[in-house]
Design a protein around this motif. Structure first.
Motif, PDB file in Angstrom:
ATOM      1  N   LEU A 240      57.928  76.388  29.070  1.00  0.00           N
ATOM      2  CA  LEU A 240      57.040  75.472  28.370  1.00  0.00           C
ATOM      3  C   LEU A 240      55.711  76.128  28.005  1.00  0.00           C
ATOM      4  CD1 LEU A 240      57.743  72.134  30.235  1.00  0.00           C
ATOM      5  CD2 LEU A 240      58.101  72.586  27.811  1.00  0.00           C
ATOM      6  N   LYS A 241      55.300  77.132  28.753  1.00  0.00           N
ATOM      7  CA  LYS A 241      54.096  77.870  28.397  1.00  0.00           C
ATOM      8  C   LYS A 241      54.322  78.632  27.100  1.00  0.00           C
ATOM      9  CE  LYS A 241      51.970  78.453  32.956  1.00  0.00           C
ATOM     10  NZ  LYS A 241      51.537  79.417  33.999  1.00  0.00           N
ATOM     11  N   LYS A 242      55.550  79.134  26.935  1.00  0.00           N
ATOM     12  CA  LYS A 242      55.897  79.864  25.714  1.00  0.00           C
ATOM     13  C   LYS A 242      56.065  78.910  24.535  1.00  0.00           C
ATOM     14  CE  LYS A 242      58.314  83.675  28.044  1.00  0.00           C
ATOM     15  NZ  LYS A 242      59.619  84.359  28.213  1.00  0.00           N
ATOM     16  N   ASP A 243      56.674  77.765  24.811  1.00  0.00           N
ATOM     17  CA  ASP A 243      56.918  76.782  23.756  1.00  0.00           C
ATOM     18  C   ASP A 243      56.706  75.377  24.309  1.00  0.00           C
ATOM     19  OD1 ASP A 243      57.720  75.220  21.663  1.00  0.00           O
ATOM     20  OD2 ASP A 243      59.798  75.919  21.608  1.00  0.00           O
ATOM     21  N   PRO A 244      55.505  74.833  24.141  1.00  0.00           N
ATOM     22  CA  PRO A 244      55.181  73.499  24.675  1.00  0.00           C
ATOM     23  C   PRO A 244      56.022  72.370  24.067  1.00  0.00           C
ATOM     24  CG  PRO A 244      53.187  74.711  24.110  1.00  0.00           C
ATOM     25  CD  PRO A 244      54.336  75.466  23.524  1.00  0.00           C
ATOM     26  N   LYS A 245      56.741  72.670  22.982  1.00  0.00           N
ATOM     27  CA  LYS A 245      57.556  71.651  22.335  1.00  0.00           C
ATOM     28  C   LYS A 245      59.056  71.865  22.569  1.00  0.00           C
ATOM     29  CE  LYS A 245      54.219  70.438  18.740  1.00  0.00           C
ATOM     30  NZ  LYS A 245      53.997  70.231  17.289  1.00  0.00           N
ATOM     31  N   ASP A 246      59.374  72.588  23.620  1.00  0.00           N
ATOM     32  CA  ASP A 246      60.768  72.798  23.998  1.00  0.00           C
ATOM     33  C   ASP A 246      61.260  71.538  24.710  1.00  0.00           C
ATOM     34  OD1 ASP A 246      63.192  73.473  25.208  1.00  0.00           O
ATOM     35  OD2 ASP A 246      62.583  75.538  25.604  1.00  0.00           O
ATOM     36  N   ALA A 247      61.994  70.711  24.016  1.00  0.00           N
ATOM     37  CA  ALA A 247      62.429  69.421  24.569  1.00  0.00           C
ATOM     38  C   ALA A 247      63.342  69.587  25.775  1.00  0.00           C
ATOM     39  CB  ALA A 247      63.138  68.600  23.492  1.00  0.00           C
ATOM     40  N   ARG A 248      64.189  70.607  25.732  1.00  0.00           N
ATOM     41  CA  ARG A 248      65.121  70.808  26.848  1.00  0.00           C
ATOM     42  C   ARG A 248      64.369  71.176  28.125  1.00  0.00           C
ATOM     43  NH1 ARG A 248      69.627  74.916  24.928  1.00  0.00           N
ATOM     44  NH2 ARG A 248      67.762  76.195  24.760  1.00  0.00           N
ATOM     45  N   ALA A 249      63.379  72.045  27.981  1.00  0.00           N
ATOM     46  CA  ALA A 249      62.574  72.412  29.148  1.00  0.00           C
ATOM     47  C   ALA A 249      61.725  71.230  29.611  1.00  0.00           C
ATOM     48  CB  ALA A 249      61.693  73.614  28.823  1.00  0.00           C
ATOM     49  N   MET A 250      61.212  70.466  28.659  1.00  0.00           N
ATOM     50  CA  MET A 250      60.336  69.356  29.017  1.00  0.00           C
ATOM     51  C   MET A 250      61.081  68.272  29.789  1.00  0.00           C
ATOM     52  SD  MET A 250      57.605  67.241  26.693  1.00  0.00           S
ATOM     53  CE  MET A 250      56.678  68.756  26.397  1.00  0.00           C
ATOM     54  N   VAL A 251      62.324  67.999  29.409  1.00  0.00           N
ATOM     55  CA  VAL A 251      63.056  66.959  30.118  1.00  0.00           C
ATOM     56  C   VAL A 251      63.337  67.391  31.554  1.00  0.00           C
ATOM     57  CG1 VAL A 251      65.478  67.572  29.612  1.00  0.00           C
ATOM     58  CG2 VAL A 251      64.808  65.172  29.767  1.00  0.00           C
ATOM     59  N   TRP A 252      63.519  68.705  31.746  1.00  0.00           N
ATOM     60  CA  TRP A 252      63.721  69.192  33.117  1.00  0.00           C
ATOM     61  C   TRP A 252      62.408  69.217  33.890  1.00  0.00           C
ATOM     62  CZ3 TRP A 252      67.611  68.586  35.847  1.00  0.00           C
ATOM     63  CH2 TRP A 252      68.895  68.671  35.326  1.00  0.00           C
ATOM     64  N   LEU A 253      61.304  69.405  33.186  1.00  0.00           N
ATOM     65  CA  LEU A 253      60.006  69.304  33.855  1.00  0.00           C
ATOM     66  C   LEU A 253      59.832  67.887  34.406  1.00  0.00           C
ATOM     67  CD1 LEU A 253      57.233  70.582  34.547  1.00  0.00           C
ATOM     68  CD2 LEU A 253      56.401  69.641  32.373  1.00  0.00           C
ATOM     69  N   GLY A 254      60.194  66.897  33.587  1.00  0.00           N
ATOM     70  CA  GLY A 254      60.101  65.516  34.037  1.00  0.00           C
ATOM     71  C   GLY A 254      60.978  65.251  35.244  1.00  0.00           C
ATOM     72  N   ASN A 255      62.163  65.828  35.242  1.00  0.00           N
ATOM     73  CA  ASN A 255      63.051  65.679  36.390  1.00  0.00           C
ATOM     74  C   ASN A 255      62.440  66.334  37.623  1.00  0.00           C
ATOM     75  OD1 ASN A 255      65.408  66.942  38.161  1.00  0.00           O
ATOM     76  ND2 ASN A 255      66.243  65.137  37.153  1.00  0.00           N
ATOM     77  N   GLY A 256      61.882  67.524  37.442  1.00  0.00           N
ATOM     78  CA  GLY A 256      61.266  68.233  38.560  1.00  0.00           C
ATOM     79  C   GLY A 256      60.065  67.502  39.123  1.00  0.00           C
ATOM     80  N   GLN A 257      59.301  66.878  38.242  1.00  0.00           N
ATOM     81  CA  GLN A 257      58.152  66.086  38.704  1.00  0.00           C
ATOM     82  C   GLN A 257      58.624  64.911  39.554  1.00  0.00           C
ATOM     83  OE1 GLN A 257      56.510  65.291  34.832  1.00  0.00           O
ATOM     84  NE2 GLN A 257      54.974  66.921  34.991  1.00  0.00           N
ATOM     85  N   THR A 258      59.770  64.341  39.201  1.00  0.00           N
ATOM     86  CA  THR A 258      60.352  63.260  40.000  1.00  0.00           C
ATOM     87  C   THR A 258      60.681  63.747  41.405  1.00  0.00           C
ATOM     88  OG1 THR A 258      61.252  61.981  38.147  1.00  0.00           O
ATOM     89  CG2 THR A 258      62.399  61.776  40.247  1.00  0.00           C
ATOM     90  N   VAL A 259      61.303  64.913  41.493  1.00  0.00           N
ATOM     91  CA  VAL A 259      61.664  65.480  42.798  1.00  0.00           C
ATOM     92  C   VAL A 259      60.409  65.780  43.616  1.00  0.00           C
ATOM     93  CG1 VAL A 259      62.721  67.440  43.984  1.00  0.00           C
ATOM     94  CG2 VAL A 259      63.853  66.417  41.996  1.00  0.00           C
ATOM     95  N   LYS A 260      59.433  66.406  42.973  1.00  0.00           N
ATOM     96  CA  LYS A 260      58.202  66.759  43.684  1.00  0.00           C
ATOM     97  C   LYS A 260      57.450  65.504  44.154  1.00  0.00           C
ATOM     98  CE  LYS A 260      57.338  71.322  41.672  1.00  0.00           C
ATOM     99  NZ  LYS A 260      57.062  72.027  42.941  1.00  0.00           N
ATOM    100  N   ALA A 261      57.500  64.460  43.348  1.00  0.00           N
ATOM    101  CA  ALA A 261      56.869  63.206  43.750  1.00  0.00           C
ATOM    102  C   ALA A 261      57.568  62.639  44.981  1.00  0.00           C
ATOM    103  CB  ALA A 261      56.924  62.193  42.604  1.00  0.00           C
ATOM    104  N   GLY A 262      58.872  62.791  45.025  1.00  0.00           N
ATOM    105  CA  GLY A 262      59.626  62.335  46.179  1.00  0.00           C
ATOM    106  C   GLY A 262      59.259  63.079  47.445  1.00  0.00           C
ATOM    107  N   VAL A 263      59.076  64.374  47.307  1.00  0.00           N
ATOM    108  CA  VAL A 263      58.687  65.196  48.460  1.00  0.00           C
ATOM    109  C   VAL A 263      57.316  64.760  48.974  1.00  0.00           C
ATOM    110  CG1 VAL A 263      58.081  67.521  49.230  1.00  0.00           C
ATOM    111  CG2 VAL A 263      60.090  67.179  47.776  1.00  0.00           C
TER     112      VAL A 263
END
Length: 252
Positions: A91-114
């Protein structure tokens, strides 16, 4: 009716909160997160991921990071953390990478759970809210891509399974319903039998759970019945029949 995976949260009841954290911590520590109704409606067997030739196939990028990110549900935080770092770098390379962004959202969910497990609700809840914004941004970048909106759906489903019901806004279930219906319409009835057991099972399974949490047991039951028709004799059908039984029992 109390839905599976739902726990009511009362910020003024320290006893219940302690119990909630203890139970969830036990689940997170358990390697058996591959059981039904956790990260996915059913944890798929390898043969469940085999579509007919020429049928819809998930984006390899999505599949690759699902394996890496969902390793956390087996207690493999190292693989998850490495994958999360890779997504941030993309995402640093391409802030508009939708595939990476959706996984960022998933990862934020996991981190919030932790964070929630560590008792840091003041940090966890805002991060969970941010994850929903991130998921929506990903879909906004590529609204017609089923790989993106169905990954949002999967993440919202995870939130609904593990987070207290009081912290899950109605919009979550409405969005999950929308994404699943959107995908089902995208595939269409003629192609539905050609996609993999996993793809059609998750679409209708998560749709049913969304309807349940919106209080619509009629459409929820119909979604689960559709699974028994499309995936007879599979783990998806077994889970669907259990959900149907619960609906019928609650209506008596």
């Amino acid at each position: 009716m109390k839905m599976e995976g739902s726990t009511h949260f009362n910020s003024n009841n320290s006893g219940r909160n302690t119990f909630f954290f203890a139970v969830i911590a036990t689940v997170w520590a358990c390697p058996l997160w591959n059981s039904a109704a956790h990260a996915q409606f059913v944890y798929p067997k390898p043969e469940y991921n085999q579509p007919k030739p020429g049928a819809y196939v998930e984006d390899p990028f999505i599949v690759k990071y699902r394996r890496k990110f969902f390793a956390v549900f087996h207690g493999d935080y190292a693989t998850f953390n490495q994958a999360y770092g890779e997504i941030e770098a993309q995402l640093k390379k391409d802030p508009k990478d939708a595939r990476a962004m959706v996984w960022l959202g998933n990862g934020q969910t996991v981190k919030a759970g932790v964070l929630m497990l560590k008792g840091k609700a003041s940090e966890a809840i805002p991060l969970m809210e941010l994850s929903r914004i991130t998921l929506d941004k990903a879909v906004a970048l590529r609204p017609a891509d089923p790989n993106i909106y169905m990954m949002r759906a999967a993440t919202l489903y995870i939130q609904g399974q593990y987070w207290p019901a009081a912290t899950i806004p109605k919009k979550n279930w409405e969005t999950l319903r929308f994404d699943c219906l959107n995908f089902i319409n995208f595939i269409g009835p003629k192609r539905m039998n050609d996609v993999s057991i996993h793809v059609r099972g998750e679409a209708y399974g998560e749709l049913g759970i969304a309807y349940l949490n919106l209080g619509d047991t009629t459409h929820a039951k119909a979604a689960f019945q559709k699974i028994t028709q499309l995936n007879p004799g599979t783990d998806y059908a077994k889970r669907a029949l259990k959900e149907i039984a619960k609906i019928e029992k609650s209506s008596k």
